[in-house]
Design a protein around this motif. Structure first.
Motif, PDB file in Angstrom:
ATOM      1  N   ILE A 191       0.937  -1.400   0.046  1.00  0.00           N
ATOM      2  CA  ILE A 191      -0.130  -0.027  -0.002  1.00  0.00           C
ATOM      3  C   ILE A 191       0.949   1.164  -0.116  1.00  0.00           C
ATOM      4  O   ILE A 191       1.788   1.443   0.808  1.00  0.00           O
ATOM      5  CB  ILE A 191      -0.794   0.129   1.282  1.00  0.00           C
ATOM      6  CG1 ILE A 191      -1.602  -1.204   1.284  1.00  0.00           C
ATOM      7  CG2 ILE A 191      -1.748   1.318   1.459  1.00  0.00           C
ATOM      8  CD1 ILE A 191      -2.677  -1.404   0.471  1.00  0.00           C
ATOM      9  N   TYR A 192       0.548   2.128  -1.062  1.00  0.00           N
ATOM     10  CA  TYR A 192       1.566   3.366  -0.989  1.00  0.00           C
ATOM     11  C   TYR A 192       0.677   4.646  -0.919  1.00  0.00           C
ATOM     12  O   TYR A 192      -0.429   4.537  -1.008  1.00  0.00           O
ATOM     13  CB  TYR A 192       2.395   3.476  -2.167  1.00  0.00           C
ATOM     14  CG  TYR A 192       1.655   3.649  -3.519  1.00  0.00           C
ATOM     15  CD1 TYR A 192       0.874   2.462  -4.060  1.00  0.00           C
ATOM     16  CD2 TYR A 192       1.373   4.862  -4.128  1.00  0.00           C
ATOM     17  CE1 TYR A 192       0.408   2.451  -5.303  1.00  0.00           C
ATOM     18  CE2 TYR A 192       0.799   4.939  -5.210  1.00  0.00           C
ATOM     19  CZ  TYR A 192       0.102   3.822  -5.723  1.00  0.00           C
ATOM     20  OH  TYR A 192      -0.620   4.041  -6.946  1.00  0.00           O
ATOM     21  N   SER A 193       1.369   5.868  -0.486  1.00  0.00           N
ATOM     22  CA  SER A 193       0.870   6.799   0.023  1.00  0.00           C
ATOM     23  C   SER A 193       0.214   7.524  -1.508  1.00  0.00           C
ATOM     24  O   SER A 193       0.978   7.649  -2.421  1.00  0.00           O
ATOM     25  CB  SER A 193       1.592   7.956   0.638  1.00  0.00           C
ATOM     26  OG  SER A 193       1.073   9.103   0.957  1.00  0.00           O
TER      27      SER A 193
ATOM     28  N   ASP B 115       7.177   6.201   1.095  1.00  0.00           N
ATOM     29  CA  ASP B 115       6.086   6.282   0.930  1.00  0.00           C
ATOM     30  C   ASP B 115       5.060   5.055   0.675  1.00  0.00           C
ATOM     31  O   ASP B 115       4.068   5.174   0.232  1.00  0.00           O
ATOM     32  CB  ASP B 115       5.904   7.127  -0.627  1.00  0.00           C
ATOM     33  CG  ASP B 115       6.298   8.438  -0.543  1.00  0.00           C
ATOM     34  OD1 ASP B 115       6.067   9.421   0.622  1.00  0.00           O
ATOM     35  OD2 ASP B 115       7.157   8.925  -1.342  1.00  0.00           O
ATOM     36  N   ILE B 116       5.851   4.150   1.054  1.00  0.00           N
ATOM     37  CA  ILE B 116       5.135   2.762   1.170  1.00  0.00           C
ATOM     38  C   ILE B 116       4.673   2.591   2.372  1.00  0.00           C
ATOM     39  O   ILE B 116       5.563   2.502   3.633  1.00  0.00           O
ATOM     40  CB  ILE B 116       6.085   1.428   0.529  1.00  0.00           C
ATOM     41  CG1 ILE B 116       6.359   1.848  -0.825  1.00  0.00           C
ATOM     42  CG2 ILE B 116       5.506   0.313   0.973  1.00  0.00           C
ATOM     43  CD1 ILE B 116       7.475   0.763  -1.394  1.00  0.00           C
ATOM     44  N   LEU B 117       3.540   2.592   2.865  1.00  0.00           N
ATOM     45  CA  LEU B 117       2.895   2.415   4.160  1.00  0.00           C
ATOM     46  C   LEU B 117       2.821   0.934   4.727  1.00  0.00           C
ATOM     47  O   LEU B 117       3.350   0.904   6.016  1.00  0.00           O
ATOM     48  CB  LEU B 117       1.454   2.987   4.204  1.00  0.00           C
ATOM     49  CG  LEU B 117       1.276   4.313   3.403  1.00  0.00           C
ATOM     50  CD1 LEU B 117       0.055   4.613   3.584  1.00  0.00           C
ATOM     51  CD2 LEU B 117       2.044   5.400   4.269  1.00  0.00           C
ATOM     52  N   ALA B 118       2.433  -0.098   4.130  1.00  0.00           N
ATOM     53  CA  ALA B 118       2.533  -1.289   4.484  1.00  0.00           C
ATOM     54  C   ALA B 118       2.574  -2.413   3.505  1.00  0.00           C
ATOM     55  O   ALA B 118       2.378  -1.937   2.362  1.00  0.00           O
ATOM     56  CB  ALA B 118       1.117  -1.488   5.219  1.00  0.00           C
ATOM     57  N   VAL B 119       2.960  -3.404   3.767  1.00  0.00           N
ATOM     58  CA  VAL B 119       3.109  -4.715   3.038  1.00  0.00           C
ATOM     59  C   VAL B 119       1.677  -5.461   3.068  1.00  0.00           C
ATOM     60  O   VAL B 119       1.371  -5.608   4.411  1.00  0.00           O
ATOM     61  CB  VAL B 119       4.280  -5.632   3.410  1.00  0.00           C
ATOM     62  CG1 VAL B 119       4.151  -6.822   2.611  1.00  0.00           C
ATOM     63  CG2 VAL B 119       5.474  -4.816   2.960  1.00  0.00           C
TER      64      VAL B 119
END
Lengths: 94, 94, 94, 94, 94, 94, 94
Positions: free
Chosen positions: F65-67, F88-92
């Protein structure tokens, strides 16, 4: 009178814009595009600027390209100069 | 009364704008371009400012060029001064 | 009640604006220019502020010039104060 | 339920605005000026915040002045609180 | 599927807004104020973020108050989550 | 041809937006919400970026998930990619 | 004449935009999308830039993707170049 820049400042003198376009038409003042090329007139001593050590990498007499919106225009004895930080000088033209 | 600047502050006094243009016309107040040249009136002690060590490099009595939009205008005893950070002084005029 | 400033904060009290212009005309409230001169009422302890060591350089009772748009106006017991960071104090008036 | 602030956060509760002006007129809700005075309800542990060591300098029960536009308003069990960073607290009222 | 946050990121799930006001009126979707209270669903590993060492201080299952305008809303399997930096979590509700 | 990202950059390829809503209506191009989920196509070497040591924490093939407003869209051989900083990558998504 | 970039600057030359769309229509100047792909013409020496050590990671002759709004356009001998900081180069195209 001469300008002695402080810190990482550099005094530039804009190169004359060519008065003629390639096709030979003579341009009036307004139509001449402001060139970004300039000659280095004076170079500050560098040293610690904003808490960071700066080494000066340009020399008096060099032709340089500087960032379009950078610098402060200064008039001295009827001559116009631009004072920029070294960081606003993008490249030397050789 | 006198102004004793703190930190890296410098008290400047603007040089008088020339009253005449080159062609000899006397200018009214409005038409005079605000000069960026000023005389150094007082110099702060320097030291640690914003967590960075600053050494003062200008001296009282020097003529300097300062950044056009920098500084705070201050009136004291009817005289106008500009207080700038040393970093807003671009060059010394010699 | 009194204000005890934190960190590098300084509590100031604005000096009264002169009620008369030089020519002796008495000014109504609106026309009086807000003076930037103030008296130091209380001085914070300094120390580490925003991760930077700050030493306080002003003292209670000093008259100072502060940056025009800095600070927070505070009313306490009907009296108005301005709380500024020491960095917004430009100079001491001696 | 209670609020346990993180890092350099402080939970404040605004002091009641006085219902009367000096002349004794009772003010309706709208006309009351929002006071900047608040009571400290809970204090975060401090420690490393944004990579900087922060020591907490306010204590529960103190009356403080905080920066007008700082903080986040929070409603818990029908009560309103303001959570600010310690840095937005300007002074303690003693 | 589950969200595994990176660095100092925290995955939150907003608590249900109460459907009734204190007076017992049932609110339609639009009129419900978006609550700032959320439950911690997953916590990043912390470590060096933007060059600064961050230690995670919240734990899965905690109820927290987060900064109103912070975070990114994410939809996964029809469920809505908010991913915030730990720094945008103001307080834990106990 | 392939993209080899520099520093802490990551090349992403957006996951296909679902063509149907839950109720089974087929969506035309415009109505499809742009998903924030993407697959990692290539990962930069990390190292010192902006003077800070960055360790890469995502791997090729992961869904992330990216911003929403981050990154630069790039077209190569008719394929569209997004290049983001790892930050800017929030989560896998696992 | 040639451009010798300073610090972490890189001189790029934009790759020609394809004159035809996939369907074979020849595009006039205006309709051609400005490509972000460029060839590296000259690379600065790196070193300490803004107080941070920068190692140059691109080489003359490489095709790179650069950030859409970055850089300064420069005309030299009728040729157009873009000067960017290395940090604005997102990826190398291999």
């Amino acid at each position: 009178m001469k300008l002695v820049p402080l810190g990482d400042r550099v005094v530039l003198k804009q190169c004359e814009a060519e008065e003629k376009t390639k096709s030979g038409i003579i341009l009036a003042g307004q139509a001449k595009e402001k060139p970004q090329e300039a000659e280095v007139i004076a170079v500050g001593p560098g040293g610690v600027v904003d808490g960071k050590e700066v080494t000066m990498q340009v020399a008096v007499g060099q032709k340089v390209i500087y960032s379009k919106y950078a610098g402060t225009e200064v008039k001295l004895d009827g001559e116009e100069y631009i004072i920029v930080r070294q960081n606003d000088i993008l490249a030397v033209v050789e």
